[in-house]
Each structure stands twice: as C-alpha cells, then as structure tokens.
Scaffold this motif. Structure first.
Motif, PDB file in Angstrom:
ATOM      1  N   MET A 108       0.894  -1.169   0.000  1.00 32.91           N
ATOM      2  CA  MET A 108       0.000   0.000   0.000  1.00 32.91           C
ATOM      3  C   MET A 108       0.926   1.212   0.000  1.00 32.91           C
ATOM      4  SD  MET A 108      -2.988  -1.028   2.766  1.00 32.91           S
ATOM      5  CE  MET A 108      -3.981   0.439   2.496  1.00 32.91           C
ATOM      6  N   PRO A 109       1.013   1.926  -1.113  1.00 35.22           N
ATOM      7  CA  PRO A 109       1.935   3.064  -1.199  1.00 35.22           C
ATOM      8  C   PRO A 109       1.641   4.113  -0.122  1.00 35.22           C
ATOM      9  CG  PRO A 109       1.020   2.541  -3.353  1.00 35.22           C
ATOM     10  CD  PRO A 109       0.274   1.719  -2.351  1.00 35.22           C
ATOM     11  N   LEU A 110       2.655   4.858   0.229  1.00 37.31           N
ATOM     12  CA  LEU A 110       2.520   5.924   1.210  1.00 37.31           C
ATOM     13  C   LEU A 110       1.441   6.888   0.737  1.00 37.31           C
ATOM     14  CD1 LEU A 110       3.787   6.978   3.863  1.00 37.31           C
ATOM     15  CD2 LEU A 110       5.364   8.307   2.460  1.00 37.31           C
ATOM     16  N   GLY A 111       0.413   7.052   1.560  1.00 40.02           N
ATOM     17  CA  GLY A 111      -0.679   7.939   1.169  1.00 40.02           C
ATOM     18  C   GLY A 111      -1.707   8.086   2.271  1.00 40.02           C
ATOM     19  N   SER A 112      -2.772   8.796   1.932  1.00 42.23           N
ATOM     20  CA  SER A 112      -3.881   9.033   2.850  1.00 42.23           C
ATOM     21  C   SER A 112      -4.950   7.975   2.600  1.00 42.23           C
ATOM     22  CB  SER A 112      -4.457  10.431   2.610  1.00 42.23           C
ATOM     23  OG  SER A 112      -5.568  10.647   3.452  1.00 42.23           O
ATOM     24  N   TYR A 113      -5.318   7.295   3.657  1.00 37.65           N
ATOM     25  CA  TYR A 113      -6.362   6.275   3.589  1.00 37.65           C
ATOM     26  C   TYR A 113      -7.433   6.658   4.603  1.00 37.65           C
ATOM     27  CZ  TYR A 113      -2.905   3.661   0.919  1.00 37.65           C
ATOM     28  OH  TYR A 113      -1.990   3.276  -0.034  1.00 37.65           O
ATOM     29  N   GLY A 114      -8.603   6.104   4.512  1.00 41.38           N
ATOM     30  CA  GLY A 114      -9.697   6.471   5.404  1.00 41.38           C
ATOM     31  C   GLY A 114      -9.378   6.320   6.880  1.00 41.38           C
ATOM     32  N   PHE A 115      -8.541   5.375   7.210  1.00 45.42           N
ATOM     33  CA  PHE A 115      -8.203   5.107   8.609  1.00 45.42           C
ATOM     34  C   PHE A 115      -6.967   5.870   9.067  1.00 45.42           C
ATOM     35  CE2 PHE A 115      -6.336   1.929   5.877  1.00 45.42           C
ATOM     36  CZ  PHE A 115      -4.997   1.951   6.259  1.00 45.42           C
ATOM     37  N   SER A 116      -6.244   6.513   8.141  1.00 49.36           N
ATOM     38  CA  SER A 116      -5.011   7.219   8.478  1.00 49.36           C
ATOM     39  C   SER A 116      -4.745   8.312   7.451  1.00 49.36           C
ATOM     40  CB  SER A 116      -3.829   6.247   8.500  1.00 49.36           C
ATOM     41  OG  SER A 116      -2.621   6.928   8.734  1.00 49.36           O
ATOM     42  N   THR A 117      -4.225   9.431   7.922  1.00 51.71           N
ATOM     43  CA  THR A 117      -3.880  10.512   6.988  1.00 51.71           C
ATOM     44  C   THR A 117      -2.600  10.206   6.211  1.00 51.71           C
ATOM     45  OG1 THR A 117      -2.695  11.705   8.718  1.00 51.71           O
ATOM     46  CG2 THR A 117      -5.016  12.291   8.365  1.00 51.71           C
ATOM     47  N   LYS A 118      -1.727   9.372   6.799  1.00 56.17           N
ATOM     48  CA  LYS A 118      -0.495   8.976   6.107  1.00 56.17           C
ATOM     49  C   LYS A 118      -0.119   7.582   6.575  1.00 56.17           C
ATOM     50  CE  LYS A 118       3.520  11.183   4.184  1.00 56.17           C
ATOM     51  NZ  LYS A 118       4.372  12.376   4.185  1.00 56.17           N
ATOM     52  N   PHE A 119      -0.085   6.647   5.635  1.00 54.93           N
ATOM     53  CA  PHE A 119       0.115   5.239   5.945  1.00 54.93           C
ATOM     54  C   PHE A 119       0.817   4.574   4.771  1.00 54.93           C
ATOM     55  CE2 PHE A 119      -1.265   0.827   5.572  1.00 54.93           C
ATOM     56  CZ  PHE A 119      -1.058   0.333   6.852  1.00 54.93           C
ATOM     57  N   ALA A 120       1.611   3.553   5.062  1.00 49.80           N
ATOM     58  CA  ALA A 120       2.213   2.720   4.016  1.00 49.80           C
ATOM     59  C   ALA A 120       2.367   1.298   4.550  1.00 49.80           C
ATOM     60  CB  ALA A 120       3.578   3.258   3.602  1.00 49.80           C
ATOM     61  N   TRP A 121       2.262   0.340   3.662  1.00 54.57           N
ATOM     62  CA  TRP A 121       2.498  -1.064   3.984  1.00 54.57           C
ATOM     63  C   TRP A 121       3.457  -1.570   2.925  1.00 54.57           C
ATOM     64  CZ3 TRP A 121      -2.108  -4.658   5.551  1.00 54.57           C
ATOM     65  CH2 TRP A 121      -1.619  -5.863   6.067  1.00 54.57           C
ATOM     66  N   LEU A 122       4.562  -2.163   3.364  1.00 52.48           N
ATOM     67  CA  LEU A 122       5.572  -2.601   2.408  1.00 52.48           C
ATOM     68  C   LEU A 122       6.324  -3.817   2.928  1.00 52.48           C
ATOM     69  CD1 LEU A 122       8.670  -1.501   3.497  1.00 52.48           C
ATOM     70  CD2 LEU A 122       7.375   0.595   3.280  1.00 52.48           C
ATOM     71  N   ASP A 124      10.191  -5.042   3.073  1.00 51.73           N
ATOM     72  CA  ASP A 124      11.539  -4.524   2.849  1.00 51.73           C
ATOM     73  C   ASP A 124      12.334  -5.488   1.970  1.00 51.73           C
ATOM     74  OD1 ASP A 124      12.641  -6.549   4.517  1.00 51.73           O
ATOM     75  OD2 ASP A 124      12.744  -5.238   6.253  1.00 51.73           O
ATOM     76  N   ARG A 125      13.575  -5.157   1.689  1.00 52.94           N
ATOM     77  CA  ARG A 125      14.381  -5.976   0.766  1.00 52.94           C
ATOM     78  C   ARG A 125      14.669  -7.371   1.293  1.00 52.94           C
ATOM     79  NH1 ARG A 125      18.490  -1.771   2.061  1.00 52.94           N
ATOM     80  NH2 ARG A 125      19.934  -2.659   3.572  1.00 52.94           N
ATOM     81  N   PHE A 126      14.417  -7.606   2.596  1.00 53.12           N
ATOM     82  CA  PHE A 126      14.599  -8.930   3.176  1.00 53.12           C
ATOM     83  C   PHE A 126      13.297  -9.726   3.174  1.00 53.12           C
ATOM     84  CE2 PHE A 126      17.382  -5.847   5.312  1.00 53.12           C
ATOM     85  CZ  PHE A 126      18.599  -6.301   4.848  1.00 53.12           C
ATOM     86  N   GLY A 127      12.195  -9.072   2.807  1.00 53.22           N
ATOM     87  CA  GLY A 127      10.890  -9.722   2.790  1.00 53.22           C
ATOM     88  C   GLY A 127      10.068  -9.480   4.050  1.00 53.22           C
ATOM     89  N   VAL A 128      10.639  -8.764   5.037  1.00 53.77           N
ATOM     90  CA  VAL A 128       9.910  -8.472   6.272  1.00 53.77           C
ATOM     91  C   VAL A 128       8.876  -7.394   5.969  1.00 53.77           C
ATOM     92  CG1 VAL A 128      10.095  -7.603   8.646  1.00 53.77           C
ATOM     93  CG2 VAL A 128      11.862  -9.119   7.716  1.00 53.77           C
ATOM     94  N   SER A 129       7.650  -7.607   6.437  1.00 58.01           N
ATOM     95  CA  SER A 129       6.533  -6.708   6.164  1.00 58.01           C
ATOM     96  C   SER A 129       6.411  -5.655   7.259  1.00 58.01           C
ATOM     97  CB  SER A 129       5.255  -7.536   6.068  1.00 58.01           C
ATOM     98  OG  SER A 129       4.174  -6.729   5.662  1.00 58.01           O
ATOM     99  N   TRP A 130       6.248  -4.398   6.862  1.00 56.84           N
ATOM    100  CA  TRP A 130       6.130  -3.263   7.769  1.00 56.84           C
ATOM    101  C   TRP A 130       4.887  -2.453   7.420  1.00 56.84           C
ATOM    102  CZ3 TRP A 130       9.976  -1.982  11.432  1.00 56.84           C
ATOM    103  CH2 TRP A 130      11.165  -2.728  11.338  1.00 56.84           C
ATOM    104  N   GLN A 131       4.160  -2.040   8.446  1.00 56.17           N
ATOM    105  CA  GLN A 131       3.086  -1.068   8.289  1.00 56.17           C
ATOM    106  C   GLN A 131       3.541   0.202   9.019  1.00 56.17           C
ATOM    107  OE1 GLN A 131      -1.068  -2.325   8.715  1.00 56.17           O
ATOM    108  NE2 GLN A 131      -0.271  -4.377   9.193  1.00 56.17           N
ATOM    109  N   LEU A 132       3.552   1.312   8.308  1.00 54.45           N
ATOM    110  CA  LEU A 132       3.981   2.590   8.875  1.00 54.45           C
ATOM    111  C   LEU A 132       2.773   3.499   8.930  1.00 54.45           C
ATOM    112  CD1 LEU A 132       7.213   3.021   6.694  1.00 54.45           C
ATOM    113  CD2 LEU A 132       7.003   1.941   8.951  1.00 54.45           C
ATOM    114  N   ASN A 133       2.499   4.028  10.098  1.00 55.44           N
ATOM    115  CA  ASN A 133       1.313   4.852  10.309  1.00 55.44           C
ATOM    116  C   ASN A 133       1.690   6.162  10.986  1.00 55.44           C
ATOM    117  OD1 ASN A 133      -1.641   5.191  10.451  1.00 55.44           O
ATOM    118  ND2 ASN A 133      -1.274   5.130  12.650  1.00 55.44           N
ATOM    119  N   LEU A 134       1.183   7.262  10.453  1.00 57.16           N
ATOM    120  CA  LEU A 134       1.359   8.548  11.125  1.00 57.16           C
ATOM    121  C   LEU A 134       0.265   8.645  12.177  1.00 57.16           C
ATOM    122  CD1 LEU A 134       2.873  11.213  11.377  1.00 57.16           C
ATOM    123  CD2 LEU A 134       1.327  12.154   9.629  1.00 57.16           C
ATOM    124  N   ALA A 135       0.669   8.590  13.448  1.00 59.11           N
ATOM    125  CA  ALA A 135      -0.306   8.570  14.545  1.00 59.11           C
ATOM    126  C   ALA A 135      -1.050   9.882  14.636  1.00 59.11           C
ATOM    127  CB  ALA A 135       0.421   8.275  15.863  1.00 59.11           C
TER     128      ALA A 135
END
Length: 135
Positions: A108-122, A124-135
C-alpha cells in the motif's frame, strides 16, 4: 513494561544469511535501538562462520529475535504478519518509508487512507513486512 519484567512474547525473524544486514538496517532507523545479545556460528558450527546463530535486538523498546537459519526453506516472510510502527511525525514516516522500501515492495503506497492521513504497507528488501502509520 518495567525494565525488570522480561518481554513474554517476542517476534522471531528467520533469515538465510542476511540477519546481520537486516539488524544493522533496522537499528539504524530507530534512535533507541540496541543489540541486547548476539551469538555467532564458529568455525565448527552448524551455520556459516560468523553468521548470526541467535540475536536479540531492541527497536523502540520492542525486542526482536533474529537468526540465520542453517537450512534453506521453501518459505519466507509473509505480509500476514507485519511490524506496525506508529510514527509521531511526517519526517519520521517519510524517513522510515524511504529506508525500508529501498529494494523492497510496496503493498500500500505511502498515502492518505480512510483510517489514516499517512500510511504505508511494504515488504523490505529482506521480505519483512512493515506497516507505517502517522499517529
């Protein structure tokens, strides 16, 4: 959690020879990151000499364990389990996103979603999944 209370449940990340590289990246991203313990395979060990037999790191107060598996597996990380980071500033989410997405895959590219004004899901190069949320 008080400093004397051990973390009861710890996320374990299993790599195939990239544990050190991943730990170095992750620890570079958080000010309060540290290696708590690390053991490496020796010359007669089951794994490649110097690779991570077992490590515990702390990222923003959350402990993670990392290992380099001595066996190859037909599986890797999956986005069904991810590390969720509540970022306190736009600079923080932008910095983490840039570092973790380098060589990785956007879910989920970095952007504004209904549940968050700034969020990304990716992943990383090792395959570990991260969700980043602007609280």
């Amino acid at each position: 959690m008080s400093p004397t209370t051990p973390q009861k449940i710890t996320t374990m990340l299993m790599f195939e020879g990239q544990a050190e590289e991943a730990m170095t990246l992750y620890m570079s991203l958080f000010d309060d990151a540290e290696v708590i313990a690390i053991s490496r395979y020796g010359p007669d060990g089951a794994g490649a000499e110097g690779s991570v037999e077992h490590a515990t790191v702390s990222l923003a107060g959350q402990q993670l364990m990392c290992i380099d598996s001595v066996m190859q597996h037909d599986f890797s990380f999956t986005p069904s389990t991810s590390l969720f980071v509540n970022c306190t500033t736009e600079d923080e989410i932008d910095r983490l996103h840039a570092a973790l997405s380098d060589g990785g895959e956007q879910l989920m590219p970095l952007g504004s979603y209904g549940f968050s004004t700034k969020f990304a899901w990716l992943n990383d190069r090792f395959g570990v999944s991260w969700q980043l949320n602007l609280a």
